[in-house]
Design an enzyme around this catalytic site. Structure first.
Site, PDB file in Angstrom:
ATOM      1  N   TRP A   1       2.691   7.975  -2.299  1.00 39.04           N
ATOM      2  CA  TRP A   1       4.136   8.162  -2.753  1.00 39.04           C
ATOM      3  C   TRP A   1       4.362   9.196  -3.969  1.00 39.04           C
ATOM      4  O   TRP A   1       4.773  10.015  -3.637  1.00 39.04           O
ATOM      5  CB  TRP A   1       4.935   6.859  -3.013  1.00 39.04           C
ATOM      6  CG  TRP A   1       6.198   6.855  -3.446  1.00 39.04           C
ATOM      7  CD1 TRP A   1       7.303   6.743  -2.383  1.00 39.04           C
ATOM      8  CD2 TRP A   1       6.779   7.279  -4.651  1.00 39.04           C
ATOM      9  NE1 TRP A   1       8.575   6.846  -3.308  1.00 39.04           N
ATOM     10  CE2 TRP A   1       8.191   7.250  -4.405  1.00 39.04           C
ATOM     11  CE3 TRP A   1       6.330   7.563  -6.037  1.00 39.04           C
ATOM     12  CZ2 TRP A   1       9.108   7.264  -5.443  1.00 39.04           C
ATOM     13  CZ3 TRP A   1       7.396   7.896  -7.078  1.00 39.04           C
ATOM     14  CH2 TRP A   1       8.577   7.761  -6.754  1.00 39.04           C
TER      15      TRP A   1
ATOM     16  N   ASP B   1       0.889  -1.374  -0.083  1.00 40.96           N
ATOM     17  CA  ASP B   1       0.006   0.015   0.203  1.00 40.96           C
ATOM     18  C   ASP B   1       0.850   1.249  -0.095  1.00 40.96           C
ATOM     19  O   ASP B   1       2.053   1.137   0.486  1.00 40.96           O
ATOM     20  CB  ASP B   1      -0.781  -0.094   1.129  1.00 40.96           C
ATOM     21  CG  ASP B   1      -1.922   1.125   1.270  1.00 40.96           C
ATOM     22  OD1 ASP B   1      -2.259   1.246   0.158  1.00 40.96           O
ATOM     23  OD2 ASP B   1      -2.608   1.260   2.314  1.00 40.96           O
TER      24      ASP B   1
ATOM     25  N   HIS C   1       2.280   3.511  -8.857  1.00 38.53           N
ATOM     26  CA  HIS C   1       2.237   2.045  -9.230  1.00 38.53           C
ATOM     27  C   HIS C   1       3.413   1.807 -10.156  1.00 38.53           C
ATOM     28  O   HIS C   1       3.970   0.686  -9.832  1.00 38.53           O
ATOM     29  CB  HIS C   1       1.134   2.038 -10.009  1.00 38.53           C
ATOM     30  CG  HIS C   1      -0.301   2.357  -8.979  1.00 38.53           C
ATOM     31  ND1 HIS C   1      -0.380   1.769  -7.908  1.00 38.53           N
ATOM     32  CD2 HIS C   1      -1.417   3.023  -9.191  1.00 38.53           C
ATOM     33  CE1 HIS C   1      -1.526   2.121  -7.449  1.00 38.53           C
ATOM     34  NE2 HIS C   1      -2.374   2.985  -8.256  1.00 38.53           N
TER      35      HIS C   1
ATOM     36  N   GLU D   1       1.425 -13.242  12.267  1.00 41.64           N
ATOM     37  CA  GLU D   1       1.807 -12.025  12.897  1.00 41.64           C
ATOM     38  C   GLU D   1       1.723 -11.040  11.789  1.00 41.64           C
ATOM     39  O   GLU D   1       2.203 -11.099  10.855  1.00 41.64           O
ATOM     40  CB  GLU D   1       3.381 -12.239  13.089  1.00 41.64           C
ATOM     41  CG  GLU D   1       3.752 -13.047  14.080  1.00 41.64           C
ATOM     42  CD  GLU D   1       3.132 -13.045  15.582  1.00 41.64           C
ATOM     43  OE1 GLU D   1       3.166 -12.132  15.979  1.00 41.64           O
ATOM     44  OE2 GLU D   1       2.491 -14.211  16.114  1.00 41.64           O
TER      45      GLU D   1
ATOM     46  N   SER E   1      -6.791  -5.926  -5.674  1.00 42.86           N
ATOM     47  CA  SER E   1      -7.987  -6.632  -4.860  1.00 42.86           C
ATOM     48  C   SER E   1      -9.121  -6.638  -5.902  1.00 42.86           C
ATOM     49  O   SER E   1      -9.410  -6.062  -6.766  1.00 42.86           O
ATOM     50  CB  SER E   1      -8.363  -5.927  -3.596  1.00 42.86           C
ATOM     51  OG  SER E   1      -8.981  -4.673  -3.735  1.00 42.86           O
TER      52      SER E   1
ATOM     53  N   LEU F   1      12.369 -19.881  -4.637  1.00 40.33           N
ATOM     54  CA  LEU F   1      11.340 -19.131  -4.091  1.00 40.33           C
ATOM     55  C   LEU F   1       9.910 -19.412  -4.797  1.00 40.33           C
ATOM     56  O   LEU F   1       9.738 -19.405  -6.044  1.00 40.33           O
ATOM     57  CB  LEU F   1      11.463 -17.486  -4.202  1.00 40.33           C
ATOM     58  CG  LEU F   1      10.341 -16.723  -3.699  1.00 40.33           C
ATOM     59  CD1 LEU F   1      10.132 -16.733  -2.323  1.00 40.33           C
ATOM     60  CD2 LEU F   1      10.660 -15.430  -4.381  1.00 40.33           C
TER      61      LEU F   1
ATOM     62  N   SER G   1      -7.867  -5.563   4.572  1.00 37.41           N
ATOM     63  CA  SER G   1      -8.625  -5.009   3.642  1.00 37.41           C
ATOM     64  C   SER G   1      -8.778  -6.477   2.481  1.00 37.41           C
ATOM     65  O   SER G   1      -8.499  -6.487   1.472  1.00 37.41           O
ATOM     66  CB  SER G   1      -7.469  -4.312   2.453  1.00 37.41           C
ATOM     67  OG  SER G   1      -7.378  -3.139   3.239  1.00 37.41           O
TER      68      SER G   1
END
Ligand code: FPP
Length: 258
Positions: free
Chosen positions: A18, A13, A30, A198, A58, A124, A187
């Protein structure tokens, strides 16, 4: 003390703010955010993280002005087109979760291709959540469970069975969720999967969240005591293998304590 998490999820976010701070259009924020995705994926790979899941778009982001939505779609497409060869070489496996049927056919086909091209990588595991919503994920999983066994009653559905139908069925739940941009909310991100995660909130805007900021979040995580519903004393006397939410789901007098 915790060891490094194996799975970090990030709500990226603050791109818009920014840019605004620098008197630039939100779309520039973005673009800087997309550049930072590259950087943080590299950093995560370098520290040996196993799973990184990023919230890129989202299911509610369609409500944004059309030019911003189309800029975000363009950045996603560009990201896939420019990064997949490098991911393949670096051993990164890419998955995309969310309802991709709403995307343009070209974007859908690039997503499918990127997933196929990296499917055998064992480094990864990078997951991009796009047109994703946690409520959608849970509802879709319930419906899929029922469709797979129409003769069974919903009374037989339990957490483990539901989790097998979530879009994250192949991923462990994240131990750490990071949200940049100064807000403290989920959100509609991984609602089910973050039950024991966490939560780390930082005021840094996503384009400013760099390797040092990631290291700071990891250090913070290292100092959390993960109790999964137990007392501190129980946690101190239990083995690491018991540090998972599952053994904690005991049934006492018909009440589940988690
Ligand atoms: C939130 O910032 C960010 C988003 C809604 C999109 C995240 C997208 C990227 C980081 C770039 C594209 C992604 C990939 C994977 C290439 P915001 O716009 O809500 O910021 P604000 O709260 O300051 O307005």
């Amino acid at each position: 003390m915790n060891t490094h998490p194996q799975h970090i999820a990030i709500i990226m976010d603050g791109n818009g703010r920014w840019a605004k701070k620098r008197l630039m259009p939100r779309t520039v924020g973005h673009a800087r955010g997309a550049a930072n995705v590259r950087q943080i994926v590299k950093a995560a790979h370098a520290v040996g993280l196993r799973y990184l899941t990023l919230f890129a778009f989202s299911s509610e982001n369609w409500r944004r002005p059309p030019d911003e939505v189309s800029a975000l779609m363009g950045l996603f497409l560009q990201y896939l087109e420019s990064e997949v060869a490098e991911m393949k070489a670096a051993g990164i496996r890419l998955r995309v979760i969310g309802d991709r049927s709403a995307f343009a056919p070209l974007l859908q086909s690039r997503i499918d291709q990127a997933e196929r091209d990296t499917a055998h990588n064992t480094g990864l595991n990078l997951t991009i959540a796009a047109n994703y919503g946690g409520q959608w994920d849970v509802l879709t999983a319930v419906r899929a469970w029922q469709a797979a066994q129409p003769d069974r009653s919903l009374q037989e559905l339990d957490p483990a069975a539901l989790a097998k139908h979530l879009s994250t069925a192949d991923l462990p739940d994240p131990e750490l969720l990071i949200r940049t941009g100064g807000e403290s909310r989920i959100s509609n991100f991984l609602l089910w999967q973050t039950a024991y995660t966490e939560l780390y909130f930082t005021d840094l805007h996503w384009p400013d969240f760099d390797d040092a900021a990631l290291a700071k979040a990891l250090q913070w995580y290292g100092q959390r005591v993960r109790r999964f519903g137990r007392t501190d004393e129980q946690v101190q006397h239990s083995s690491a293998a018991e540090h998972s939410p599952t053994p904690n789901l005991v049934i006492q007098k018909g009440i589940k304590i988690g």
